[in-house]
Design a protein around this motif. Structure first.
Motif, PDB file in Angstrom:
ATOM      1  N   MET A  77      11.786  11.167  -3.158  1.00 34.05           N
ATOM      2  CA  MET A  77      12.341  10.633  -1.910  1.00 34.05           C
ATOM      3  C   MET A  77      11.586   9.439  -1.348  1.00 34.05           C
ATOM      4  O   MET A  77      12.127   8.684  -0.552  1.00 34.05           O
ATOM      5  CB  MET A  77      12.426  11.743  -0.865  1.00 34.05           C
ATOM      6  N   TRP A  78      10.327   9.259  -1.745  1.00 35.56           N
ATOM      7  CA  TRP A  78       9.550   8.144  -1.202  1.00 35.56           C
ATOM      8  C   TRP A  78       9.358   7.026  -2.230  1.00 35.56           C
ATOM      9  O   TRP A  78       8.544   6.116  -2.009  1.00 35.56           O
ATOM     10  CB  TRP A  78       8.185   8.623  -0.713  1.00 35.56           C
ATOM     11  N   GLY A  79      10.081   7.119  -3.353  1.00 35.07           N
ATOM     12  CA  GLY A  79       9.900   6.103  -4.383  1.00 35.07           C
ATOM     13  C   GLY A  79       8.581   6.298  -5.118  1.00 35.07           C
ATOM     14  O   GLY A  79       7.943   7.349  -5.015  1.00 35.07           O
ATOM     15  N   PHE A  80       8.162   5.271  -5.845  1.00 35.05           N
ATOM     16  CA  PHE A  80       6.932   5.395  -6.650  1.00 35.05           C
ATOM     17  C   PHE A  80       5.859   4.380  -6.258  1.00 35.05           C
ATOM     18  O   PHE A  80       4.780   4.382  -6.820  1.00 35.05           O
ATOM     19  CB  PHE A  80       7.257   5.266  -8.143  1.00 35.05           C
ATOM     20  N   GLU A  81       6.152   3.543  -5.282  1.00 35.37           N
ATOM     21  CA  GLU A  81       5.136   2.592  -4.850  1.00 35.37           C
ATOM     22  C   GLU A  81       4.097   3.325  -4.004  1.00 35.37           C
ATOM     23  O   GLU A  81       4.442   4.075  -3.089  1.00 35.37           O
ATOM     24  CB  GLU A  81       5.780   1.471  -4.025  1.00 35.37           C
ATOM     25  N   PRO A  82       2.793   3.162  -4.294  1.00 36.92           N
ATOM     26  CA  PRO A  82       1.780   3.874  -3.506  1.00 36.92           C
ATOM     27  C   PRO A  82       1.742   3.387  -2.064  1.00 36.92           C
ATOM     28  O   PRO A  82       2.095   2.244  -1.767  1.00 36.92           O
ATOM     29  CB  PRO A  82       0.471   3.544  -4.236  1.00 36.92           C
ATOM     30  N   THR A  83       1.316   4.258  -1.173  1.00 37.16           N
ATOM     31  CA  THR A  83       1.163   3.882   0.229  1.00 37.16           C
ATOM     32  C   THR A  83       0.004   2.885   0.376  1.00 37.16           C
ATOM     33  O   THR A  83      -0.900   2.842  -0.463  1.00 37.16           O
ATOM     34  CB  THR A  83       0.865   5.116   1.084  1.00 37.16           C
ATOM     35  N   ASP A  84       0.029   2.119   1.459  1.00 38.19           N
ATOM     36  CA  ASP A  84      -1.066   1.181   1.722  1.00 38.19           C
ATOM     37  C   ASP A  84      -2.402   1.916   1.816  1.00 38.19           C
ATOM     38  O   ASP A  84      -3.426   1.417   1.340  1.00 38.19           O
ATOM     39  CB  ASP A  84      -0.809   0.418   3.030  1.00 38.19           C
ATOM     40  N   SER A  85      -2.384   3.110   2.434  1.00 35.61           N
ATOM     41  CA  SER A  85      -3.654   3.832   2.585  1.00 35.61           C
ATOM     42  C   SER A  85      -4.205   4.262   1.230  1.00 35.61           C
ATOM     43  O   SER A  85      -5.423   4.239   1.023  1.00 35.61           O
ATOM     44  CB  SER A  85      -3.501   5.028   3.524  1.00 35.61           C
ATOM     45  N   ALA A  86      -3.345   4.624   0.280  1.00 35.76           N
ATOM     46  CA  ALA A  86      -3.822   4.980  -1.057  1.00 35.76           C
ATOM     47  C   ALA A  86      -4.489   3.790  -1.730  1.00 35.76           C
ATOM     48  O   ALA A  86      -5.520   3.936  -2.403  1.00 35.76           O
ATOM     49  CB  ALA A  86      -2.666   5.495  -1.919  1.00 35.76           C
ATOM     50  N   ILE A  87      -3.935   2.613  -1.537  1.00 34.17           N
ATOM     51  CA  ILE A  87      -4.512   1.402  -2.124  1.00 34.17           C
ATOM     52  C   ILE A  87      -5.876   1.096  -1.500  1.00 34.17           C
ATOM     53  O   ILE A  87      -6.844   0.755  -2.191  1.00 34.17           O
ATOM     54  CB  ILE A  87      -3.537   0.208  -1.953  1.00 34.17           C
ATOM     55  N   ILE A  88      -5.970   1.262  -0.179  1.00 33.24           N
ATOM     56  CA  ILE A  88      -7.244   1.042   0.522  1.00 33.24           C
ATOM     57  C   ILE A  88      -8.304   2.024   0.023  1.00 33.24           C
ATOM     58  O   ILE A  88      -9.446   1.652  -0.265  1.00 33.24           O
ATOM     59  CB  ILE A  88      -7.049   1.189   2.050  1.00 33.24           C
ATOM     60  N   VAL A  89      -7.908   3.296  -0.122  1.00 35.05           N
ATOM     61  CA  VAL A  89      -8.855   4.328  -0.560  1.00 35.05           C
ATOM     62  C   VAL A  89      -9.255   4.097  -2.011  1.00 35.05           C
ATOM     63  O   VAL A  89     -10.423   4.274  -2.385  1.00 35.05           O
ATOM     64  CB  VAL A  89      -8.246   5.728  -0.351  1.00 35.05           C
ATOM     65  N   LYS A  90      -8.315   3.676  -2.832  1.00 37.15           N
ATOM     66  CA  LYS A  90      -8.633   3.338  -4.230  1.00 37.15           C
ATOM     67  C   LYS A  90      -9.728   2.289  -4.291  1.00 37.15           C
ATOM     68  O   LYS A  90     -10.699   2.423  -5.054  1.00 37.15           O
ATOM     69  CB  LYS A  90      -7.366   2.864  -4.950  1.00 37.15           C
ATOM     70  N   ASP A  91      -9.610   1.248  -3.474  1.00 41.62           N
ATOM     71  CA  ASP A  91     -10.620   0.187  -3.470  1.00 41.62           C
ATOM     72  C   ASP A  91     -11.977   0.730  -3.019  1.00 41.62           C
ATOM     73  O   ASP A  91     -13.021   0.395  -3.600  1.00 41.62           O
ATOM     74  CB  ASP A  91     -10.185  -0.958  -2.549  1.00 41.62           C
ATOM     75  N   LEU A  92     -11.965   1.574  -1.989  1.00 43.55           N
ATOM     76  CA  LEU A  92     -13.222   2.164  -1.508  1.00 43.55           C
ATOM     77  C   LEU A  92     -13.852   3.036  -2.584  1.00 43.55           C
ATOM     78  O   LEU A  92     -15.060   2.969  -2.820  1.00 43.55           O
ATOM     79  CB  LEU A  92     -12.966   2.975  -0.240  1.00 43.55           C
ATOM     80  N   PHE A  93     -13.032   3.854  -3.242  1.00 46.01           N
ATOM     81  CA  PHE A  93     -13.551   4.741  -4.281  1.00 46.01           C
ATOM     82  C   PHE A  93     -14.123   3.931  -5.455  1.00 46.01           C
ATOM     83  O   PHE A  93     -15.160   4.292  -6.019  1.00 46.01           O
ATOM     84  CB  PHE A  93     -12.457   5.686  -4.769  1.00 46.01           C
ATOM     85  N   LEU A  94     -13.464   2.843  -5.823  1.00 53.81           N
ATOM     86  CA  LEU A  94     -13.987   2.009  -6.914  1.00 53.81           C
ATOM     87  C   LEU A  94     -15.322   1.376  -6.527  1.00 53.81           C
ATOM     88  O   LEU A  94     -16.254   1.325  -7.332  1.00 53.81           O
ATOM     89  CB  LEU A  94     -12.970   0.933  -7.295  1.00 53.81           C
TER      90      LEU A  94
END
Length: 208
Positions: A15-32
């Motif tokens: 229902m929400w498609g497959f594009e990640p949320t902005d917050s997931a992208i932000i957290v990905k960068d922090l985790f990296l």
């Protein structure tokens, strides 16, 4: 809650498609940046926010209440471990992770469930690990709508009860768990172009 989400995924599928949320992208960068290698995602759904981590070399383990959502994840190439069950029944294993990312879930729990969930997540963090929760803010348009169940806690629609955070409740619930910061953000509804962004708060804790 199980029945609500099971029916939602049966009816609305991805229902929400497959594009990640902005917050997931932000957290990905922090985790990296923090050299995070293994993470736990409670409420992983069908994996739309997980792929941004796995695509960047981070190992993911998920927890998901809906078997239909897990089946959808498998159909779309998600092959990491997903425990089927409610986050209120954590822990599902006794592994500790470098990071935990929980998107738009904690506000669906009642006060006792939230307290246990935060403690359970903290217990599954390695020392110096980060846990990040994205949750709905009192500035969201749903705040104050529906039947009030307790302070800042409403049944906004049948079967959906939501707690709305502010600075005070964040301090109260997260301070003893290594609260680092919390920031307000507008989370775009990427799957529905005509909908306004949702007012969210990103809460970051670090285990010392």
């Amino acid at each position: 809650m199980t029945e609500f989400w099971e029916l939602s995924f049966i009816e609305k599928q991805t229902m929400w498609g497959f594009e990640p949320t902005d917050s997931a992208i932000i957290v990905k960068d922090l985790f990296l940046e923090r050299n995070v290698k293994e993470i736990l995602i409670p409420g992983v759904g069908y994996g739309r926010n997980a792929k941004v981590f796995t695509d960047n070399g981070i190992d993911v383990t998920g927890i998901e209440i809906s078997q239909t959502a897990i089946d959808l994840a498998r159909q779309n190439g998600i092959d990491f471990t997903i425990f089927h069950g409610s986050v209120t029944d954590m822990p599902f294993n006794h592994k500790q992770y470098d990071g935990i990312f929980c998107y738009a879930l904690i506000h669906l729990l009642n006060p006792q469930e939230r307290a246990k969930f935060i403690q359970d997540c903290y217990n599954q963090l390695k020392p110096n690990g980060y846990m990040i929760f994205t949750t709905v803010s009192q500035k969201a348009p749903m705040y104050g709508k529906g039947k009030q169940l307790a302070k800042d806690y409403y049944e906004v629609m049948e079967g959906v009860k939501m707690f709305f955070y502010d600075a005070n409740s964040i301090q109260q619930e997260f301070e003893q768990y290594g609260l680092v910061e919390f920031t307000e953000m507008d989370e775009p509804t990427k799957h529905a172009e005509n909908k306004p962004p949702i007012k969210f708060i990103m809460i970051t804790c670090k285990k010392v």
